[in-house]
Motif scaffolding. Structure first.
Motif, PDB file in Angstrom:
ATOM      1  N   LEU A  50     -43.070   4.169   5.461  1.00 39.01           N
ATOM      2  CA  LEU A  50     -41.646   4.452   5.581  1.00 39.01           C
ATOM      3  C   LEU A  50     -41.357   5.926   5.416  1.00 39.01           C
ATOM      4  O   LEU A  50     -42.178   6.688   4.926  1.00 39.01           O
ATOM      5  CB  LEU A  50     -40.820   3.641   4.585  1.00 39.01           C
ATOM      6  N   ALA A  51     -40.147   6.297   5.835  1.00 41.93           N
ATOM      7  CA  ALA A  51     -39.629   7.650   5.635  1.00 41.93           C
ATOM      8  C   ALA A  51     -38.206   7.499   5.118  1.00 41.93           C
ATOM      9  O   ALA A  51     -37.468   6.614   5.551  1.00 41.93           O
ATOM     10  CB  ALA A  51     -39.651   8.436   6.937  1.00 41.93           C
ATOM     11  N   VAL A  52     -37.842   8.355   4.173  1.00 43.56           N
ATOM     12  CA  VAL A  52     -36.508   8.341   3.580  1.00 43.56           C
ATOM     13  C   VAL A  52     -35.943   9.741   3.716  1.00 43.56           C
ATOM     14  O   VAL A  52     -36.592  10.713   3.329  1.00 43.56           O
ATOM     15  CB  VAL A  52     -36.564   7.957   2.078  1.00 43.56           C
ATOM     16  N   GLU A  53     -34.734   9.845   4.278  1.00 39.94           N
ATOM     17  CA  GLU A  53     -34.123  11.157   4.428  1.00 39.94           C
ATOM     18  C   GLU A  53     -32.602  11.064   4.366  1.00 39.94           C
ATOM     19  O   GLU A  53     -32.018  10.006   4.593  1.00 39.94           O
ATOM     20  CB  GLU A  53     -34.548  11.814   5.736  1.00 39.94           C
ATOM     21  N   ARG A  54     -31.996  12.191   4.023  1.00 39.13           N
ATOM     22  CA  ARG A  54     -30.537  12.287   3.956  1.00 39.13           C
ATOM     23  C   ARG A  54     -30.029  12.706   5.326  1.00 39.13           C
ATOM     24  O   ARG A  54     -30.607  13.575   5.979  1.00 39.13           O
ATOM     25  CB  ARG A  54     -30.159  13.327   2.911  1.00 39.13           C
ATOM     26  N   THR A  55     -28.957  12.076   5.778  1.00 43.52           N
ATOM     27  CA  THR A  55     -28.353  12.425   7.048  1.00 43.52           C
ATOM     28  C   THR A  55     -26.911  12.848   6.807  1.00 43.52           C
ATOM     29  O   THR A  55     -26.305  12.491   5.790  1.00 43.52           O
ATOM     30  CB  THR A  55     -28.376  11.246   8.038  1.00 43.52           C
ATOM     31  N   SER A  56     -26.372  13.602   7.732  1.00 47.12           N
ATOM     32  CA  SER A  56     -24.979  14.059   7.636  1.00 47.12           C
ATOM     33  C   SER A  56     -24.133  13.314   8.653  1.00 47.12           C
ATOM     34  O   SER A  56     -24.581  13.028   9.764  1.00 47.12           O
ATOM     35  CB  SER A  56     -24.902  15.557   7.921  1.00 47.12           C
ATOM     36  N   ARG A  57     -22.916  13.019   8.251  1.00 49.02           N
ATOM     37  CA  ARG A  57     -21.955  12.396   9.159  1.00 49.02           C
ATOM     38  C   ARG A  57     -20.800  13.362   9.360  1.00 49.02           C
ATOM     39  O   ARG A  57     -20.245  13.880   8.387  1.00 49.02           O
ATOM     40  CB  ARG A  57     -21.406  11.097   8.572  1.00 49.02           C
ATOM     41  N   ALA A  58     -20.434  13.580  10.582  1.00 51.25           N
ATOM     42  CA  ALA A  58     -19.318  14.468  10.894  1.00 51.25           C
ATOM     43  C   ALA A  58     -17.996  13.793  10.545  1.00 51.25           C
ATOM     44  O   ALA A  58     -17.905  12.562  10.471  1.00 51.25           O
ATOM     45  CB  ALA A  58     -19.346  14.819  12.380  1.00 51.25           C
ATOM     46  N   ALA A  59     -16.980  14.610  10.321  1.00 52.08           N
ATOM     47  CA  ALA A  59     -15.640  14.072  10.107  1.00 52.08           C
ATOM     48  C   ALA A  59     -15.204  13.365  11.389  1.00 52.08           C
ATOM     49  O   ALA A  59     -15.591  13.747  12.488  1.00 52.08           O
ATOM     50  CB  ALA A  59     -14.681  15.197   9.756  1.00 52.08           C
ATOM     51  N   ARG A  60     -14.423  12.319  11.232  1.00 49.30           N
ATOM     52  CA  ARG A  60     -14.005  11.575  12.415  1.00 49.30           C
ATOM     53  C   ARG A  60     -12.648  10.922  12.180  1.00 49.30           C
ATOM     54  O   ARG A  60     -12.163  10.851  11.057  1.00 49.30           O
ATOM     55  CB  ARG A  60     -15.054  10.523  12.781  1.00 49.30           C
ATOM     56  N   THR A  61     -12.080  10.422  13.235  1.00 53.09           N
ATOM     57  CA  THR A  61     -10.801   9.731  13.167  1.00 53.09           C
ATOM     58  C   THR A  61     -11.066   8.236  13.132  1.00 53.09           C
ATOM     59  O   THR A  61     -11.884   7.721  13.887  1.00 53.09           O
ATOM     60  CB  THR A  61      -9.941  10.070  14.400  1.00 53.09           C
ATOM     61  N   GLY A  62     -10.369   7.545  12.244  1.00 52.91           N
ATOM     62  CA  GLY A  62     -10.498   6.098  12.141  1.00 52.91           C
ATOM     63  C   GLY A  62      -9.141   5.441  12.228  1.00 52.91           C
ATOM     64  O   GLY A  62      -8.124   6.101  12.469  1.00 52.91           O
ATOM     65  N   ARG A  63      -9.128   4.150  12.014  1.00 48.12           N
ATOM     66  CA  ARG A  63      -7.873   3.416  12.095  1.00 48.12           C
ATOM     67  C   ARG A  63      -7.807   2.439  10.928  1.00 48.12           C
ATOM     68  O   ARG A  63      -8.765   1.710  10.663  1.00 48.12           O
ATOM     69  CB  ARG A  63      -7.811   2.667  13.421  1.00 48.12           C
ATOM     70  N   ASN A  64      -6.685   2.441  10.216  1.00 45.61           N
ATOM     71  CA  ASN A  64      -6.462   1.500   9.127  1.00 45.61           C
ATOM     72  C   ASN A  64      -6.294   0.118   9.738  1.00 45.61           C
ATOM     73  O   ASN A  64      -5.372  -0.098  10.538  1.00 45.61           O
ATOM     74  CB  ASN A  64      -5.205   1.905   8.341  1.00 45.61           C
ATOM     75  N   PRO A  65      -7.161  -0.847   9.405  1.00 45.41           N
ATOM     76  CA  PRO A  65      -7.083  -2.164  10.055  1.00 45.41           C
ATOM     77  C   PRO A  65      -5.824  -2.947   9.694  1.00 45.41           C
ATOM     78  O   PRO A  65      -5.402  -3.811  10.464  1.00 45.41           O
ATOM     79  CB  PRO A  65      -8.338  -2.887   9.563  1.00 45.41           C
ATOM     80  N   GLN A  66      -5.208  -2.658   8.555  1.00 43.30           N
ATOM     81  CA  GLN A  66      -4.008  -3.403   8.170  1.00 43.30           C
ATOM     82  C   GLN A  66      -2.758  -2.895   8.881  1.00 43.30           C
ATOM     83  O   GLN A  66      -1.919  -3.677   9.309  1.00 43.30           O
ATOM     84  CB  GLN A  66      -3.804  -3.339   6.660  1.00 43.30           C
ATOM     85  N   THR A  67      -2.645  -1.566   8.979  1.00 47.62           N
ATOM     86  CA  THR A  67      -1.424  -0.997   9.545  1.00 47.62           C
ATOM     87  C   THR A  67      -1.607  -0.471  10.962  1.00 47.62           C
ATOM     88  O   THR A  67      -0.631  -0.223  11.658  1.00 47.62           O
ATOM     89  CB  THR A  67      -0.925   0.169   8.666  1.00 47.62           C
TER      90      THR A  67
END
Length: 92
Positions: A50-67
């Motif tokens: 196996l290999a274990v590494e840290r990854t980065s996630r860019a900022a993104r736009t999402g949607r609130n599922p309730q509203t």
């Protein structure tokens, strides 16, 4: 079928002919090293397994599922585990 930590410790202790306390200590140390390495952005590779590494996630736009409202999701980090060839071969 899932195997919990105590079952894993017992099985490894039996195969290695050592105490469960020793195996438990080794697992604690191993996971500590994994956590410290990921925090330092270091990749750990165990060839074939196996290999274990840290990854980065860019900022993104999402949607609130309730509203349905659009929200901004901040950039962040995640951990990626990659199975090696020996581990993949055992799954067949």
């Amino acid at each position: 079928m899932a195997k919990n930590r105590s079952e894993l410790v017992a099985e490894v202790a039996a195969k290695a002919d050592t105490s469960q306390a020793a195996v438990n200590g080794v697992l604690d140390a191993l996971f500590d090293v994994f956590a410290e390495s990921v925090a330092k952005d270091e990749k750990i590779t165990i060839p074939g397994w196996l290999a274990v590494e840290r990854t980065s996630r860019a900022a993104r736009t999402g949607r609130n599922p309730q509203t349905g409202e659009t929200i901004q999701i901040a950039a962040g980090h995640s951990v990626k585990l990659t199975a090696g060839s020996k581990l993949k071969a055992s799954a067949k």
